[in-house]
Design a protein around this motif. Structure first.
Motif, PDB file in Angstrom:
ATOM      1  N   LYS A  70       0.823  -1.224   0.000  1.00 26.24           N
ATOM      2  CA  LYS A  70       0.000   0.000   0.000  1.00 26.24           C
ATOM      3  C   LYS A  70       0.851   1.266   0.000  1.00 26.24           C
ATOM      4  N   TYR A  71       2.017   1.190   0.633  1.00 25.98           N
ATOM      5  CA  TYR A  71       2.843   2.380   0.797  1.00 25.98           C
ATOM      6  C   TYR A  71       4.301   1.988   0.612  1.00 25.98           C
ATOM      7  N   GLU A  72       4.894   2.458  -0.472  1.00 24.73           N
ATOM      8  CA  GLU A  72       6.233   1.980  -0.831  1.00 24.73           C
ATOM      9  C   GLU A  72       7.364   2.617  -0.043  1.00 24.73           C
ATOM     10  N   ARG A  73       7.082   3.778   0.567  1.00 23.47           N
ATOM     11  CA  ARG A  73       8.186   4.455   1.261  1.00 23.47           C
ATOM     12  C   ARG A  73       8.340   3.946   2.694  1.00 23.47           C
ATOM     13  N   ILE A  74       8.414   2.598   2.802  1.00 24.86           N
ATOM     14  CA  ILE A  74       8.724   2.019   4.108  1.00 24.86           C
ATOM     15  C   ILE A  74       9.865   1.009   3.951  1.00 24.86           C
ATOM     16  N   GLY A  75      10.665   0.927   4.997  1.00 27.42           N
ATOM     17  CA  GLY A  75      11.798   0.004   4.972  1.00 27.42           C
ATOM     18  C   GLY A  75      11.836  -0.796   6.263  1.00 27.42           C
ATOM     19  N   ILE A  76      12.623  -1.875   6.234  1.00 27.35           N
ATOM     20  CA  ILE A  76      12.675  -2.755   7.403  1.00 27.35           C
ATOM     21  C   ILE A  76      14.131  -3.112   7.712  1.00 27.35           C
ATOM     22  N   ALA A  77      14.456  -3.156   8.996  1.00 24.91           N
ATOM     23  CA  ALA A  77      15.822  -3.538   9.386  1.00 24.91           C
ATOM     24  C   ALA A  77      15.931  -5.060   9.474  1.00 24.91           C
ATOM     25  N   LEU A  78      17.047  -5.594   8.976  1.00 27.49           N
ATOM     26  CA  LEU A  78      17.340  -7.030   9.118  1.00 27.49           C
ATOM     27  C   LEU A  78      18.695  -7.169   9.799  1.00 27.49           C
ATOM     28  N   GLN A  79      18.805  -8.228  10.627  1.00 22.28           N
ATOM     29  CA  GLN A  79      19.993  -8.364  11.483  1.00 22.28           C
ATOM     30  C   GLN A  79      20.924  -9.486  11.011  1.00 22.28           C
ATOM     31  N   ALA A  80      22.182  -9.127  10.779  1.00 17.50           N
ATOM     32  CA  ALA A  80      23.160 -10.106  10.276  1.00 17.50           C
ATOM     33  C   ALA A  80      23.533 -11.158  11.321  1.00 17.50           C
TER      34      ALA A  80
END
Ligand code: FDA
Length: 280
Positions: A130-140
């Motif tokens: 719905k909203y493309e200007r979102i991001g998510i953190a992923l942990q190495a």
């Protein structure tokens, strides 16, 4: 003890109020960096606390334009209801991103401890369409992250790659710095090959150097993200090389857990705390 800790913590946090965060964001902006504002606090279970957190994020979103700052916000799902139930967190996240969409503000989802990884990815997946200007953190530091990264990249997700700030069980995580760093570099290569609009969030100069080399081979839209008050000497050097650098700027009265994480990250910070306590 609290006074001594606050003195040390002040280098990493903007202050107690939204205005403190916006002043920090403006200072960063004047130096060529973008701001990512985070209200400190997690695992909220009181409705009053959650409502006021949402109101503050909305206020920050609306203030960016007024203060003429290009910025983003970064939210922990447990500060907007995930500790109560997932449905409430979804509704609250939607309320925030509706305002963010209107104001063209980017919204990051911080990643908390592994008990919340699935739920956080589910929230991301449901709103990214719905909203493309979102991001998510992923942990190495998590063994599962390579698979999570692959499936998120298949939908074109915007990823912030971090090493991981939470103590995790041996079964599911890489424990040594060497193994975490190795996995970080492996995931970073995947991001440069298959991702776009991602963030390399680390203060590790060797990894940053590797990212600079990868950027020459794979010209992608990405940015370096670092925490406020850490590696401040490196940030202008990267900007000079025409890289985008964002400062993650936390604010608020719940500064203690965040500051402990920063202290534990570095031997020198533990020594600094020890010396300050002896002197006080
Ligand atoms: P590492 O800890 O190996 O440090 C490498 C070098 O960086 C050190 O040798 C030192 O020079 C410098 N450095 C690192 N920490 C320092 C400190 N506290 N003080 C002074 N120097 C320091 N984590 C998470 O689990 N979920 C999340 O959503 C996020 N979000 C996030 C956003 C952004 C923008 C950043 C930069 C980081 C996060 N993190 C996070 C935190 C992350 O997981 C990790 O704990 C820290 O970034 C520290 O790891 P480094 O990559 O810096 O490497």
């Amino acid at each position: 003890m609290e006074k001594v800790l606050f003195k040390i913590a002040k280098q990493w946090i903007a202050g107690n109020t939204i205005d403190d965060a916006l002043i920090s964001a403006k200072t960063a902006y004047k130096s060529g960096r973008y701001a990512i504002i985070n209200k400190l606090g997690e695992y909220h279970t009181s409705k009053k606390q959650i409502t006021s957190t949402i109101a503050e994020y909305k206020k920050i979103i609306n203030s960016f334009r007024k203060w003429k700052i290009r910025g983003a916000i970064s939210i922990k799902p447990t500060q907007i209801g995930l500790s109560i139930n997932q449905k409430q967190c979804y509704q609250n996240f939607e309320r925030i991103i509706q305002d963010a969409r209107h104001a063209h503000v980017f919204v990051w989802l911080d990643m908390e401890s592994s008990e919340h990884t699935d739920e956080t990815i589910e929230i991301y997946n449901s709103f990214f369409s719905k909203y493309e200007r979102i991001g998510i953190a992923l942990q190495a530091n998590l063994k599962r992250t390579e698979d999570d990264l692959s499936s998120l990249l298949r939908i074109g997700a915007k990823i912030r790659l971090v090493k991981g700030a939470y103590r995790e069980k041996e079964r599911i995580s890489f424990k040594s710095k060497e193994d975490v760093d190795k996995n970080y570099v492996k995931l970073m290569k995947i991001l440069f090959k298959k991702g776009n609009e991602f963030a390399i969030a680390t203060h590790d100069e060797k990894i940053i150097q590797k990212a600079e080399n990868l950027a020459k081979k794979y010209p992608k839209k990405f940015e370096f993200q670092m925490l406020k008050g850490i590696r401040d000497e490196l940030k202008p050097k990267l900007i000079k090389k025409k890289f985008v650098v964002s400062d993650y700027i936390p604010y608020g009265i719940n500064w203690l857990p965040y500051s402990f994480r920063r202290i534990k990250e570095r031997k020198r910070n533990i020594l600094l705390l020890g010396n300050s306590l002896i002197q006080s």
